[in-house]
Scaffold this motif. Structure first.
Motif, PDB file in Angstrom:
ATOM      1  N   SER A 198      -0.025 -10.324  -2.608  1.00 11.81           N
ATOM      2  CA  SER A 198      -0.716  -9.513  -3.604  1.00 11.81           C
ATOM      3  C   SER A 198      -1.903  -8.783  -2.997  1.00 11.81           C
ATOM      4  CB  SER A 198      -1.243 -10.405  -4.724  1.00 11.81           C
ATOM      5  OG  SER A 198      -0.192 -11.028  -5.397  1.00 11.81           O
ATOM      6  N   MET A 199      -2.172  -7.601  -3.527  1.00 11.37           N
ATOM      7  CA  MET A 199      -3.360  -6.844  -3.139  1.00 11.37           C
ATOM      8  C   MET A 199      -4.377  -6.977  -4.265  1.00 11.37           C
ATOM      9  SD  MET A 199      -1.986  -3.411  -1.256  1.00 11.37           S
ATOM     10  CE  MET A 199      -0.742  -2.924  -2.442  1.00 11.37           C
ATOM     11  N   ILE A 200      -5.444  -7.716  -4.005  1.00 16.61           N
ATOM     12  CA  ILE A 200      -6.467  -8.011  -4.992  1.00 16.61           C
ATOM     13  C   ILE A 200      -7.674  -7.100  -4.763  1.00 16.61           C
ATOM     14  CG2 ILE A 200      -7.988  -9.797  -5.932  1.00 16.61           C
ATOM     15  CD1 ILE A 200      -4.949 -10.373  -6.308  1.00 16.61           C
ATOM     16  N   ASP A 217      -8.302  -8.740  -9.674  1.00 13.62           N
ATOM     17  CA  ASP A 217      -6.887  -9.055  -9.542  1.00 13.62           C
ATOM     18  C   ASP A 217      -6.123  -7.811  -9.055  1.00 13.62           C
ATOM     19  OD1 ASP A 217      -4.954 -11.242  -9.818  1.00 13.62           O
ATOM     20  OD2 ASP A 217      -4.104 -10.071 -11.477  1.00 13.62           O
ATOM     21  N   LYS A 218      -4.955  -7.606  -9.581  1.00 10.93           N
ATOM     22  CA  LYS A 218      -4.098  -6.487  -9.157  1.00 10.93           C
ATOM     23  C   LYS A 218      -4.266  -5.260 -10.053  1.00 10.93           C
ATOM     24  CE  LYS A 218      -0.948  -9.756  -9.095  1.00 10.93           C
ATOM     25  NZ  LYS A 218       0.317 -10.438  -9.177  1.00 10.93           N
ATOM     26  N   SER A 219      -5.350  -5.216 -10.810  1.00 13.86           N
ATOM     27  CA  SER A 219      -5.556  -4.144 -11.787  1.00 13.86           C
ATOM     28  C   SER A 219      -6.094  -2.849 -11.187  1.00 13.86           C
ATOM     29  CB  SER A 219      -6.539  -4.611 -12.867  1.00 13.86           C
ATOM     30  OG  SER A 219      -7.840  -4.765 -12.328  1.00 13.86           O
ATOM     31  N   TYR A 278       0.487   0.399  -8.410  1.00 13.48           N
ATOM     32  CA  TYR A 278       0.503  -1.026  -8.097  1.00 13.48           C
ATOM     33  C   TYR A 278      -0.049  -1.810  -9.279  1.00 13.48           C
ATOM     34  CZ  TYR A 278      -0.169  -5.365  -5.572  1.00 13.48           C
ATOM     35  OH  TYR A 278      -0.102  -6.666  -5.177  1.00 13.48           O
ATOM     36  N   PRO A 279       0.541  -2.926  -9.639  1.00 15.51           N
ATOM     37  CA  PRO A 279       1.650  -3.668  -9.043  1.00 15.51           C
ATOM     38  C   PRO A 279       3.016  -3.323  -9.625  1.00 15.51           C
ATOM     39  CG  PRO A 279       0.579  -5.087 -10.630  1.00 15.51           C
ATOM     40  CD  PRO A 279      -0.161  -3.771 -10.636  1.00 15.51           C
ATOM     41  N   LEU A 298      -9.873  -4.285  -0.745  1.00 14.38           N
ATOM     42  CA  LEU A 298      -8.636  -4.948  -1.161  1.00 14.38           C
ATOM     43  C   LEU A 298      -8.337  -6.059  -0.171  1.00 14.38           C
ATOM     44  CD1 LEU A 298      -6.358  -1.841  -1.881  1.00 14.38           C
ATOM     45  CD2 LEU A 298      -7.661  -3.193  -3.543  1.00 14.38           C
TER      46      LEU A 298
END
Length: 163
Positions: free
Chosen positions: A2-4, A43-45, A124-125, A162
């Motif tokens: 995941s990219m946070i 998060d991934k937002s 993304y995501p 990220l």
């Protein structure tokens, strides 16, 4: 993997230290011993928020509000904190961004939610056909607003990255 998205509030002197020696930033971010109250993950937002603010994806974003998460000013272009280098806004720039995003209501932001377009742009995501994604994005946008409001009030810089 995941990219946070992450936002870190720092003082002007801390920003200067990181610009001089980016390893200090890396050590702070990846210090497993201490919880950093100034470091917030969204998060991934991150790209979904970017889309709601600009109507664009990261790859094609030229909108002024893109700097909320991606200023284009790098701490160290050669440093990789997980998915590229950290970017920053100075305290003055934080105040300018805060003035813009503090005016944005959740109702206004929600009008920009377009799951079909987001999927088309591969935002993304890329989960935009699922339920509750608008609430997911707006909740994290509120977090971004809080970070900028606090940073502006304390005359702090904001570093984004990220990982």
């Amino acid at each position: 993997m995941s990219m946070i998205g992450n936002l870190l509030r720092v003082t002007s002197s801390e920003l200067e230290e990181y610009l001089q020696d980016s390893s200090l930033l890396e050590n702070r971010v990846y210090d497993d011993e201490a919880e950093d109250p100034n470091l917030v993950d969204i998060d991934k937002s991150w790209e979904g928020i970017l889309f709601l603010l600009t109507g664009q994806n990261l790859e094609n974003s030229s909108h002024p509000l893109a700097k909320v998460l991606f200023s284009g000013q790098f701490i160290d272009e050669d440093q990789d904190l997980g998915y590229g280098p950290a970017q920053y806004l100075t305290p003055e720039q934080v105040k300018e961004v805060n003035a813009e995003i503090s005016k944005i209501t959740i109702s206004e932001l929600s009008k920009n939610y377009n799951p079909n377009r987001m999927s088309e742009l591969e935002i993304y995501p890329n989960i935009w056909d699922e339920e509750d994604n608008l609430e997911y994005l707006t909740d994290y946008f509120k977090t971004v607003q809080e970070v900028y409001s606090e940073a502006a009030g304390r005359n702090e810089a904001v570093i984004t990255f990220l990982n």
